[in-house]
Structure formats: structure tokens, C-alpha cells
Scaffold this motif. Sequence first.
Motif, PDB file in Angstrom:
ATOM      1  N   ASP A 115     -16.421 -50.997 -36.071  1.00 11.19           N
ATOM      2  CA  ASP A 115     -16.159 -52.300 -35.439  1.00 11.19           C
ATOM      3  C   ASP A 115     -15.370 -52.175 -34.146  1.00 11.19           C
ATOM      4  OD1 ASP A 115     -17.351 -53.550 -37.600  1.00 11.19           O
ATOM      5  OD2 ASP A 115     -15.456 -53.697 -38.710  1.00 11.19           O
ATOM      6  N   ASP A 116     -14.887 -50.974 -33.851  1.00 12.09           N
ATOM      7  CA  ASP A 116     -13.978 -50.834 -32.713  1.00 12.09           C
ATOM      8  C   ASP A 116     -14.692 -50.535 -31.401  1.00 12.09           C
ATOM      9  OD1 ASP A 116     -11.386 -51.333 -33.741  1.00 12.09           O
ATOM     10  OD2 ASP A 116     -11.480 -49.432 -34.829  1.00 12.09           O
ATOM     11  N   ARG A 117     -14.138 -51.156 -30.353  1.00 13.62           N
ATOM     12  CA  ARG A 117     -14.472 -50.816 -28.966  1.00 13.62           C
ATOM     13  C   ARG A 117     -13.179 -50.295 -28.335  1.00 13.62           C
ATOM     14  NH1 ARG A 117     -18.467 -52.389 -25.815  1.00 13.62           N
ATOM     15  NH2 ARG A 117     -17.142 -52.981 -24.056  1.00 13.62           N
ATOM     16  N   VAL A 118     -13.212 -49.070 -27.853  1.00 11.25           N
ATOM     17  CA  VAL A 118     -11.980 -48.371 -27.501  1.00 11.25           C
ATOM     18  C   VAL A 118     -11.839 -48.208 -25.992  1.00 11.25           C
ATOM     19  CG1 VAL A 118     -10.717 -46.208 -27.768  1.00 11.25           C
ATOM     20  CG2 VAL A 118     -12.052 -47.118 -29.681  1.00 11.25           C
ATOM     21  N   LEU A 119     -10.653 -48.582 -25.492  1.00  8.97           N
ATOM     22  CA  LEU A 119     -10.297 -48.246 -24.114  1.00  8.97           C
ATOM     23  C   LEU A 119      -9.433 -46.991 -24.140  1.00  8.97           C
ATOM     24  CD1 LEU A 119     -10.322 -49.057 -21.075  1.00  8.97           C
ATOM     25  CD2 LEU A 119      -8.042 -50.041 -21.494  1.00  8.97           C
ATOM     26  N   VAL A 120      -9.875 -45.947 -23.442  1.00 12.42           N
ATOM     27  CA  VAL A 120      -9.121 -44.697 -23.333  1.00 12.42           C
ATOM     28  C   VAL A 120      -8.207 -44.780 -22.118  1.00 12.42           C
ATOM     29  CG1 VAL A 120      -9.283 -42.188 -23.008  1.00 12.42           C
ATOM     30  CG2 VAL A 120     -10.992 -43.387 -24.393  1.00 12.42           C
ATOM     31  N   VAL A 121      -6.914 -44.502 -22.332  1.00 10.39           N
ATOM     32  CA  VAL A 121      -5.937 -44.582 -21.239  1.00 10.39           C
ATOM     33  C   VAL A 121      -5.277 -43.226 -21.024  1.00 10.39           C
ATOM     34  CG1 VAL A 121      -3.724 -45.588 -20.528  1.00 10.39           C
ATOM     35  CG2 VAL A 121      -5.483 -47.042 -21.560  1.00 10.39           C
ATOM     36  N   ASP A 122      -5.222 -42.810 -19.751  1.00 10.03           N
ATOM     37  CA  ASP A 122      -4.458 -41.610 -19.394  1.00 10.03           C
ATOM     38  C   ASP A 122      -3.905 -41.802 -17.983  1.00 10.03           C
ATOM     39  OD1 ASP A 122      -3.244 -39.172 -19.766  1.00 10.03           O
ATOM     40  OD2 ASP A 122      -5.096 -38.017 -19.875  1.00 10.03           O
ATOM     41  N   ASP A 123      -3.036 -40.892 -17.571  1.00  5.42           N
ATOM     42  CA  ASP A 123      -2.446 -41.048 -16.239  1.00  5.42           C
ATOM     43  C   ASP A 123      -3.367 -40.518 -15.151  1.00  5.42           C
ATOM     44  OD1 ASP A 123      -2.023 -38.394 -17.042  1.00  5.42           O
ATOM     45  OD2 ASP A 123      -0.088 -38.238 -16.027  1.00  5.42           O
ATOM     46  N   VAL A 124      -3.816 -39.268 -15.303  1.00  2.00           N
ATOM     47  CA  VAL A 124      -4.577 -38.618 -14.232  1.00  2.00           C
ATOM     48  C   VAL A 124      -5.878 -38.052 -14.792  1.00  2.00           C
ATOM     49  CG1 VAL A 124      -4.582 -36.667 -12.616  1.00  2.00           C
ATOM     50  CG2 VAL A 124      -2.514 -38.049 -12.888  1.00  2.00           C
ATOM     51  N   LEU A 125      -6.986 -38.346 -14.105  1.00  2.00           N
ATOM     52  CA  LEU A 125      -8.262 -37.693 -14.403  1.00  2.00           C
ATOM     53  C   LEU A 125      -8.395 -36.519 -13.429  1.00  2.00           C
ATOM     54  CD1 LEU A 125     -10.984 -38.170 -16.121  1.00  2.00           C
ATOM     55  CD2 LEU A 125     -11.922 -38.844 -13.903  1.00  2.00           C
ATOM     56  N   ALA A 126      -8.439 -35.307 -13.957  1.00  2.00           N
ATOM     57  CA  ALA A 126      -8.576 -34.121 -13.099  1.00  2.00           C
ATOM     58  C   ALA A 126     -10.008 -33.612 -13.214  1.00  2.00           C
ATOM     59  CB  ALA A 126      -7.530 -33.084 -13.472  1.00  2.00           C
ATOM     60  N   THR A 127     -10.266 -32.599 -14.041  1.00  2.96           N
ATOM     61  CA  THR A 127     -11.645 -32.119 -14.206  1.00  2.96           C
ATOM     62  C   THR A 127     -12.470 -33.040 -15.108  1.00  2.96           C
ATOM     63  OG1 THR A 127     -11.170 -30.822 -16.186  1.00  2.96           O
ATOM     64  CG2 THR A 127     -10.829 -29.731 -14.058  1.00  2.96           C
ATOM     65  N   GLY A 128     -11.791 -33.907 -15.845  1.00  5.14           N
ATOM     66  CA  GLY A 128     -12.487 -34.804 -16.769  1.00  5.14           C
ATOM     67  C   GLY A 128     -12.689 -34.222 -18.154  1.00  5.14           C
ATOM     68  N   GLY A 129     -12.275 -32.992 -18.364  1.00  4.85           N
ATOM     69  CA  GLY A 129     -12.513 -32.338 -19.648  1.00  4.85           C
ATOM     70  C   GLY A 129     -11.811 -33.021 -20.819  1.00  4.85           C
ATOM     71  N   THR A 130     -10.566 -33.425 -20.607  1.00  7.55           N
ATOM     72  CA  THR A 130      -9.811 -34.070 -21.675  1.00  7.55           C
ATOM     73  C   THR A 130     -10.417 -35.419 -22.029  1.00  7.55           C
ATOM     74  OG1 THR A 130      -7.833 -33.038 -20.717  1.00  7.55           O
ATOM     75  CG2 THR A 130      -7.484 -34.702 -22.426  1.00  7.55           C
ATOM     76  N   ALA A 131     -10.728 -36.202 -20.997  1.00 10.32           N
ATOM     77  CA  ALA A 131     -11.305 -37.531 -21.229  1.00 10.32           C
ATOM     78  C   ALA A 131     -12.678 -37.418 -21.884  1.00 10.32           C
ATOM     79  CB  ALA A 131     -11.390 -38.300 -19.910  1.00 10.32           C
ATOM     80  N   GLU A 132     -13.469 -36.442 -21.444  1.00 14.17           N
ATOM     81  CA  GLU A 132     -14.795 -36.244 -22.029  1.00 14.17           C
ATOM     82  C   GLU A 132     -14.667 -35.926 -23.524  1.00 14.17           C
ATOM     83  OE1 GLU A 132     -18.690 -33.733 -20.764  1.00 14.17           O
ATOM     84  OE2 GLU A 132     -16.907 -32.539 -21.124  1.00 14.17           O
ATOM     85  N   ALA A 133     -13.747 -35.032 -23.873  1.00 16.94           N
ATOM     86  CA  ALA A 133     -13.553 -34.676 -25.280  1.00 16.94           C
ATOM     87  C   ALA A 133     -13.093 -35.901 -26.083  1.00 16.94           C
ATOM     88  CB  ALA A 133     -12.545 -33.539 -25.396  1.00 16.94           C
ATOM     89  N   SER A 134     -12.267 -36.746 -25.483  1.00 16.57           N
ATOM     90  CA  SER A 134     -11.787 -37.932 -26.204  1.00 16.57           C
ATOM     91  C   SER A 134     -12.927 -38.911 -26.456  1.00 16.57           C
ATOM     92  CB  SER A 134     -10.634 -38.598 -25.447  1.00 16.57           C
ATOM     93  OG  SER A 134     -11.097 -39.273 -24.306  1.00 16.57           O
ATOM     94  N   VAL A 135     -13.841 -39.026 -25.502  1.00 19.13           N
ATOM     95  CA  VAL A 135     -15.005 -39.896 -25.691  1.00 19.13           C
ATOM     96  C   VAL A 135     -15.852 -39.388 -26.858  1.00 19.13           C
ATOM     97  CG1 VAL A 135     -17.209 -40.598 -24.643  1.00 19.13           C
ATOM     98  CG2 VAL A 135     -15.084 -40.761 -23.313  1.00 19.13           C
ATOM     99  N   GLN A 136     -16.054 -38.072 -26.896  1.00 21.65           N
ATOM    100  CA  GLN A 136     -16.844 -37.497 -27.995  1.00 21.65           C
ATOM    101  C   GLN A 136     -16.154 -37.709 -29.336  1.00 21.65           C
ATOM    102  OE1 GLN A 136     -16.915 -33.653 -26.101  1.00 21.65           O
ATOM    103  NE2 GLN A 136     -19.000 -33.919 -25.320  1.00 21.65           N
TER     104      GLN A 136
END
Length: 175
Positions: A115-136
Motif C-alpha cells: 500500500d505504500d508509496r515511498v519518497l526517498v530522501v538524501d542530501d547529495v546524489l553523487a554516482t546514484g549508486g546508493t539511491a539506486e540500491a534504495s529504490v531496488q
Amino acid sequence: TDIQELLLSRIRDVADYPQPGVMFKDITPLLADPAAFTALTDALAEVGTRQGATKVVGLEARGFILGAPVALRAGLGFIPVRKAGKLPGATLSQAYDLEYGSARIEVHAQDLSADDRVLVVDDVLATGGTAEASVQLIRRAGAEVAGVAVLMELSFLGGRERLERVLAGAPLEAM
Ligand code: 5GP
């Protein structure tokens, strides 16, 4: 805008940190200024509201500092995505590659549902690797990703291109 100028003026460039040749974006001056911290919190919370988020995920560690007030401001629950081994309950785990070696992030499996729709929050997007892993990770937990919102992106590292491939239409917003 005035808000963007205020936020930018409170980010400090630190040369050769954490290693030679890297220009680190230090957000501690922004955190120390309540006007700037409030403006950033409001702007990130507005993204969550606009995208119809039901939860805010913050990425360790600065994503915790930003994500928690954003969640409260938007009236949403906060969920930490942590580096491996820090969460006490049953977790889902996602590995991702670093320049040298790899890292692993985790979330409590119980914290997210279909049921959840998630907003991912971080300070800095660098290579995107961390954010990509969090999406997965969020998708493996059965939830939908409403979007990713960061204070700033380091465009020369190509994080947006990398992340947009996995986001598949969900927005990446930098303040
Ligand atoms: P990425 O996975 O996109 O390469 O790196 C993003 C992660 O590293 C984020 O969690 C972010 O906090 C941290 N990071 C990378 N570079 C910087 C930087 O220059 N300043 C700050 N504050 N964080 C950074």
C-alpha cells in the motif's frame, strides 16, 4: 529562486575530503541555520505531498537528519534505510558497487507494504549508486517508489542518468 540561493549559500565546499581530488559538499552549515533547514524541510516535504507519498525513507546518515523532519512536516511515517548490520529486526538487504568493493544497505521488511508509496530522501546524489540500491530495496519490500528528493546532485557524476533508468518515470527532484 531566493530559497535556492539561501540553500546553496549554506553548503560548504571542502577540498580533498574524504580523499585527495574530491570536493566534498558539507551541509552542516545549512543544518546549523534554522531558516535554511526549515526552507529545505518544507521544499522536500512539498515533493512528498505532491507525489502522494505515504512514507519517507531516509538514507543513512544525512538522509536521516533531513528525512525525519520532512516526514513529520508531510504527516508521514519515517523509515530508515541503514548500512548493513544496524537494524535489529528481520531485514531485506541490497548490495551495490562502490569504486572499490561493494556495500550493503538494509530496511526492516515489516516497515513497508504494497500500500505504500515511498519518497526517498538524501542530501547529495553523487554516482546514484546508493539511491539506486534504495529504490531496488523498496520495490523488493513490495512498495512503490513515489520519487527521490535530494538537496543537491553532483551532475558531473552522472547520477541522474543512472537513477532515472531504474526510476522508470518516477521523479528525481533536486532542490
Ligand atoms: P552515491 O551513491 O550517489 O555515489 O553517493 C551518495 C551518498 O554518499 C549519499 O548518501 C551522500 O550522503 C554521500 N555523499 C557523496 N558525496 C557527497 C558529498 O560531496 N557531500 C555529502 N554531504 N554527501 C556525499
